[in-house]
Write a protein that holds these residues in place. Structure first.
Motif, PDB file in Angstrom:
ATOM      1  N   GLY A 159       0.790  -1.221   0.000  1.00  0.00           N
ATOM      2  CA  GLY A 159       0.000   0.000   0.000  1.00  0.00           C
ATOM      3  C   GLY A 159       0.818   1.263   0.000  1.00  0.00           C
ATOM      4  O   GLY A 159       0.336   2.333  -0.401  1.00  0.00           O
ATOM      5  N   ILE A 160       2.084   1.173   0.429  1.00  0.00           N
ATOM      6  CA  ILE A 160       2.895   2.378   0.570  1.00  0.00           C
ATOM      7  C   ILE A 160       3.186   3.024  -0.777  1.00  0.00           C
ATOM      8  O   ILE A 160       3.042   4.247  -0.945  1.00  0.00           O
ATOM      9  CB  ILE A 160       4.208   2.051   1.315  1.00  0.00           C
ATOM     10  N   LEU A 161       3.591   2.229  -1.784  1.00  0.00           N
ATOM     11  CA  LEU A 161       3.996   2.805  -3.066  1.00  0.00           C
ATOM     12  C   LEU A 161       2.882   3.583  -3.755  1.00  0.00           C
ATOM     13  O   LEU A 161       3.081   4.752  -4.120  1.00  0.00           O
ATOM     14  CB  LEU A 161       4.549   1.710  -3.982  1.00  0.00           C
ATOM     15  N   PRO A 162       1.678   3.016  -3.957  1.00  0.00           N
ATOM     16  CA  PRO A 162       0.633   3.829  -4.587  1.00  0.00           C
ATOM     17  C   PRO A 162       0.226   5.030  -3.756  1.00  0.00           C
ATOM     18  O   PRO A 162      -0.126   6.084  -4.306  1.00  0.00           O
ATOM     19  CB  PRO A 162      -0.534   2.844  -4.764  1.00  0.00           C
ATOM     20  N   LEU A 163       0.286   4.911  -2.426  1.00  0.00           N
ATOM     21  CA  LEU A 163      -0.065   6.045  -1.579  1.00  0.00           C
ATOM     22  C   LEU A 163       0.976   7.155  -1.679  1.00  0.00           C
ATOM     23  O   LEU A 163       0.635   8.341  -1.673  1.00  0.00           O
ATOM     24  CB  LEU A 163      -0.217   5.584  -0.128  1.00  0.00           C
ATOM     25  N   VAL A 164       2.250   6.773  -1.761  1.00  0.00           N
ATOM     26  CA  VAL A 164       3.305   7.776  -1.944  1.00  0.00           C
ATOM     27  C   VAL A 164       3.072   8.549  -3.234  1.00  0.00           C
ATOM     28  O   VAL A 164       3.136   9.786  -3.261  1.00  0.00           O
ATOM     29  CB  VAL A 164       4.691   7.096  -1.955  1.00  0.00           C
ATOM     30  N   GLN A 165       2.798   7.846  -4.314  1.00  0.00           N
ATOM     31  CA  GLN A 165       2.573   8.514  -5.597  1.00  0.00           C
ATOM     32  C   GLN A 165       1.311   9.364  -5.572  1.00  0.00           C
ATOM     33  O   GLN A 165       1.252  10.417  -6.215  1.00  0.00           O
ATOM     34  CB  GLN A 165       2.506   7.466  -6.700  1.00  0.00           C
ATOM     35  N   THR A 166       0.302   8.919  -4.829  1.00  0.00           N
ATOM     36  CA  THR A 166      -0.950   9.671  -4.753  1.00  0.00           C
ATOM     37  C   THR A 166      -0.786  10.939  -3.928  1.00  0.00           C
ATOM     38  O   THR A 166      -1.271  12.012  -4.308  1.00  0.00           O
ATOM     39  CB  THR A 166      -2.064   8.789  -4.148  1.00  0.00           C
ATOM     40  N   VAL A 167      -0.121  10.837  -2.781  1.00  0.00           N
ATOM     41  CA  VAL A 167       0.138  12.031  -1.965  1.00  0.00           C
ATOM     42  C   VAL A 167       0.990  13.029  -2.740  1.00  0.00           C
ATOM     43  O   VAL A 167       0.756  14.246  -2.685  1.00  0.00           O
ATOM     44  CB  VAL A 167       0.826  11.637  -0.638  1.00  0.00           C
ATOM     45  N   LEU A 168       1.948  12.527  -3.483  1.00  0.00           N
ATOM     46  CA  LEU A 168       2.774  13.411  -4.306  1.00  0.00           C
ATOM     47  C   LEU A 168       1.906  14.162  -5.308  1.00  0.00           C
ATOM     48  O   LEU A 168       2.124  15.345  -5.571  1.00  0.00           O
ATOM     49  CB  LEU A 168       3.848  12.593  -5.026  1.00  0.00           C
ATOM     50  N   ALA A 169       0.910  13.476  -5.868  1.00  0.00           N
ATOM     51  CA  ALA A 169       0.006  14.124  -6.812  1.00  0.00           C
ATOM     52  C   ALA A 169      -0.849  15.189  -6.136  1.00  0.00           C
ATOM     53  O   ALA A 169      -1.294  16.144  -6.792  1.00  0.00           O
ATOM     54  CB  ALA A 169      -0.898  13.081  -7.471  1.00  0.00           C
ATOM     55  N   ASP A 170      -1.062  15.059  -4.817  1.00  0.00           N
ATOM     56  CA  ASP A 170      -1.872  16.040  -4.094  1.00  0.00           C
ATOM     57  C   ASP A 170      -1.106  17.320  -3.790  1.00  0.00           C
ATOM     58  O   ASP A 170      -1.728  18.374  -3.604  1.00  0.00           O
ATOM     59  CB  ASP A 170      -2.360  15.440  -2.768  1.00  0.00           C
ATOM     60  N   ILE A 171       0.215  17.259  -3.715  1.00  0.00           N
ATOM     61  CA  ILE A 171       0.970  18.423  -3.238  1.00  0.00           C
ATOM     62  C   ILE A 171       1.883  19.035  -4.298  1.00  0.00           C
ATOM     63  O   ILE A 171       2.434  20.108  -4.073  1.00  0.00           O
ATOM     64  CB  ILE A 171       1.823  18.056  -2.000  1.00  0.00           C
ATOM     65  N   ILE A 172       2.043  18.372  -5.442  1.00  0.00           N
ATOM     66  CA  ILE A 172       2.957  18.850  -6.476  1.00  0.00           C
ATOM     67  C   ILE A 172       2.196  19.011  -7.779  1.00  0.00           C
ATOM     68  O   ILE A 172       1.352  18.187  -8.129  1.00  0.00           O
ATOM     69  CB  ILE A 172       4.137  17.865  -6.687  1.00  0.00           C
ATOM     70  N   THR A 173       2.483  20.071  -8.512  1.00  0.00           N
ATOM     71  CA  THR A 173       1.831  20.295  -9.794  1.00  0.00           C
ATOM     72  C   THR A 173       2.229  19.207 -10.781  1.00  0.00           C
ATOM     73  O   THR A 173       3.299  18.607 -10.660  1.00  0.00           O
ATOM     74  CB  THR A 173       2.230  21.666 -10.371  1.00  0.00           C
ATOM     75  N   PRO A 174       1.377  18.925 -11.794  1.00  0.00           N
ATOM     76  CA  PRO A 174       1.669  17.827 -12.712  1.00  0.00           C
ATOM     77  C   PRO A 174       3.031  17.917 -13.378  1.00  0.00           C
ATOM     78  O   PRO A 174       3.734  16.906 -13.486  1.00  0.00           O
ATOM     79  CB  PRO A 174       0.533  17.928 -13.739  1.00  0.00           C
ATOM     80  N   ARG A 175       3.435  19.086 -13.831  1.00  0.00           N
ATOM     81  CA  ARG A 175       4.727  19.184 -14.514  1.00  0.00           C
ATOM     82  C   ARG A 175       5.889  18.904 -13.575  1.00  0.00           C
ATOM     83  O   ARG A 175       6.818  18.177 -13.905  1.00  0.00           O
ATOM     84  CB  ARG A 175       4.898  20.576 -15.139  1.00  0.00           C
ATOM     85  N   GLN A 176       5.849  19.478 -12.383  1.00  0.00           N
ATOM     86  CA  GLN A 176       6.938  19.267 -11.436  1.00  0.00           C
ATOM     87  C   GLN A 176       6.899  17.862 -10.838  1.00  0.00           C
ATOM     88  O   GLN A 176       7.908  17.340 -10.393  1.00  0.00           O
ATOM     89  CB  GLN A 176       6.867  20.329 -10.344  1.00  0.00           C
ATOM     90  N   ARG A 177       5.710  17.249 -10.870  1.00  0.00           N
ATOM     91  CA  ARG A 177       5.553  15.895 -10.350  1.00  0.00           C
ATOM     92  C   ARG A 177       6.447  14.904 -11.097  1.00  0.00           C
ATOM     93  O   ARG A 177       6.975  13.956 -10.518  1.00  0.00           O
ATOM     94  CB  ARG A 177       4.096  15.473 -10.474  1.00  0.00           C
ATOM     95  N   ALA A 178       6.600  15.114 -12.396  1.00  0.00           N
ATOM     96  CA  ALA A 178       7.422  14.205 -13.192  1.00  0.00           C
ATOM     97  C   ALA A 178       8.867  14.195 -12.699  1.00  0.00           C
ATOM     98  O   ALA A 178       9.516  13.150 -12.654  1.00  0.00           O
ATOM     99  CB  ALA A 178       7.365  14.617 -14.663  1.00  0.00           C
ATOM    100  N   GLN A 179       9.370  15.385 -12.335  1.00  0.00           N
ATOM    101  CA  GLN A 179      10.739  15.448 -11.850  1.00  0.00           C
ATOM    102  C   GLN A 179      10.880  14.749 -10.505  1.00  0.00           C
ATOM    103  O   GLN A 179      11.856  14.041 -10.248  1.00  0.00           O
ATOM    104  CB  GLN A 179      11.187  16.907 -11.723  1.00  0.00           C
TER     105      GLN A 179
END
Length: 528
Positions: A159-179
């Motif tokens: 559960g940790i990996l998808p949650l990490v990616q999801t939280v990242l999507a909540d706090i970082i803009t899509p373009r910067q998320r890729a970096q």
């Protein structure tokens, strides 16, 4: 008819559609929603979090990801020591298999639950399960308890990996998320390379239980940092009825499928009654799951989520890339030892190009997505180069070792570009309250493809080597297989890798390129 009438009365703003009004048409509308465009010069966060708070959350997420990545590799080198202590070596593989079964099957569960109950609650649940499982592993008095504890630990780790990616999507803009995805790839690779080394050192100089005890301070550190900060996350989840039956059906299908791949050609013949019965069970569970998902008002995994011009192609590309990486990582040591007569440790070092050089590829793709309006070309180019390198390995082999490592480096660089492009693309293609679900689904299919590729490459080698080889691919008798036979067999493995990477490139080409918002100025410091 009542459901259809309620749907027709739904407001035009799909972000406000009531959960009870969801049918296939409105759900497709929800899925098609993309987040609002990001204005030029916007800060990395999408809400009131400061740069310092964003950085703190990202660092704690990296610790959490390091935990789950480390535990997939650190145990392997300690297995002989564990087997000697418990006087059981025949069932040792279940220490690895139990974690794989639970972590793979639970990924979509945590993703969906985070869209229902929120990221904070589910992240704490995943870390808590991982912590309890680690402690039980360290205290296990026998192998059976250790295997059961590893299954529990995998429920949290998966559960940790998808949650990490999801939280990242909540706090970082899509373009910067890729970096940032590239940064997390670095953490994953570091754990993958360092895990076996650290596990071997602990098993040799300390007690094997230390492998699990070291998780305790790391989990407490991640929780201590994350707990207060996650309270400030934006609320994108939408409470709805929990489709428990759908989740259980999906997990049952996944676990049974992985058992087929694990036992097939190893414990049981592929056409044995046991394997055929298990394969039939997979089809039955999957069929009932699809039937249930199409009829449920609020399905656990909405099937329209896996359709459209973005999601299926991005998931396919990511799955093909991870499948090639894992498949080659598992099987190349045999090639190195049989053809180039490397020792086991030397063969392990020769794997570094496959694993480590995917990070520069992911970093390059992240930079392209951050600053360019058109971004999918980098992944198309990378996967095409990877497919070309795999094809050259098949055509030109035998090659000097340096040439093989060079081509594998090109292959790894290429497939690494698929990871940030695929993750950010699927997250940008759905409504915010479905980001966790689609992220969990992507990780679920990636893990399944990794298992499929290992089984596929194994079957290819066994078929190519035929009766001239003895033992199994986990414990091969290389003395009975000549280097010429091994070279000929691996030609087909490289061809399979080339086909998978070419499929990934074609999938990215077919994928619709959604806008990620305005690109930030190049002077923006990602680590700021």
């Amino acid at each position: 008819m009542d459901n259809l009438a309620r749907t027709n009365r739904a407001p035009a703003d799909v972000s406000g559609i009531a959960v009870n009004d969801v049918n296939e048409e409105t759900l497709e509308a929800q899925i098609a929603v993309t987040p609002p465009p990001v204005t030029e010069g916007a800060a990395p966060s999408l809400h009131s979090l400061s740069h310092k708070e964003v950085r703190t959350i990202v660092l704690s997420l990296m610790v959490a990801m390091f935990l789950t990545a480390l535990d997939q590799t650190i145990v392997a080198t300690a297995l002989p020591t564990i087997g000697r202590q418990f006087f059981d070596v025949t069932n040792l593989s279940w220490v690895i298999t139990a974690y794989l079964l639970s972590s793979t099957s639970v990924a979509p569960v945590f993703g969906s639950l985070s869209d229902i109950y929120g990221r904070r609650a589910m992240m704490m649940t995943a870390l808590g399960l991982f912590l309890v499982g680690s402690v039980l592993c360290a205290l296990a008095p026998n192998l059976l308890i250790l295997i059961l504890a590893r299954f529990l630990q995998g429920l949290g780790g998966g559960g940790i990996l998808p949650l990490v990616q999801t939280v990242l999507a909540d706090i970082i803009t899509p373009r910067q998320r890729a970096q940032y995805q590239a940064f997390f790839s670095t953490v994953w690779v570091s754990a993958g390379i360092g895990g076996p080394v650290l596990g071997g050192v602990i098993a040799e100089h300390l007690h094997w239980s230390v492998i699990f005890w070291i998780n305790v301070p790391l989990v407490l550190l991640a929780v201590g940092i994350l707990l207060p900060k996650l309270k400030k996350l934006p609320i994108h989840h939408k409470p709805r009825q929990l489709d428990l039956l759908g989740g259980l059906l999906l997990m049952a299908a996944a676990i049974t499928f992985l058992l087929v791949l694990t036992w097939g050609g190893n414990k049981f013949a592929w056409l044995s009654p046991t394997l055929l019965a298990l394969a039939g069970s997979v089809l039955a569970f999957a069929g009932v799951f699809i039937w249930h998902a199409r009829r449920a008002d609020e399905p656990f995994l909405p099937l329209p989520l896996l359709t459209g011009p973005v999601v299926p192609y991005a998931i396919t590309a990511a799955a093909c890339a991870i499948g090639v990486m894992v498949g080659l990582t598992v099987h190349m040591p045999m090639y190195y030892e049989a053809v180039y007569h490397l020792t086991a440790s030397e063969a392990g070092l020769a794997l570094i190009p496959i694993v480590a050089l995917s990070v520069p590829g992911a970093t390059a793709a992240g930079r392209v997505m951050m600053y360019m309006k058109r971004y999918k070309w980098i992944s198309m180019l990378g996967l095409s180069l990877g497919a070309t390198a795999a094809a050259l390995l098949a055509i030109l082999t035998p090659l000097p070792l340096w040439a093989v490592l060079t081509l594998l480096s090109v292959l790894a660089l290429g497939l690494g570009t698929a990871f940030p492009v695929s993750v950010v693309s699927v997250q940008a293609a759905v409504a915010r309250h479905l980001v966790g679900t689609v992220t969990g689904a992507m990780n679920f299919f990636r893990s399944l493809m990794a298992a499929v590729s290992v089984a596929l490459f194994t079957a290819i080698l066994l078929a190519a080597l035929g009766t001239n080889s003895s033992g199994t691919l986990e414990h091969p008798d290389l003395g009975s297989t000549s280097s010429v036979e091994m070279i000929a067999a691996f030609r087909y493995v490289f061809i399979a890798a080339a086909i998978l990477l070419a499929t990934g490139a074609l999938s990215i080409a077919r994928m619709q390129e959604r806008s990620l918002g305005e690109a930030p100025k190049p002077s923006v410091d990602m680590a700021e």
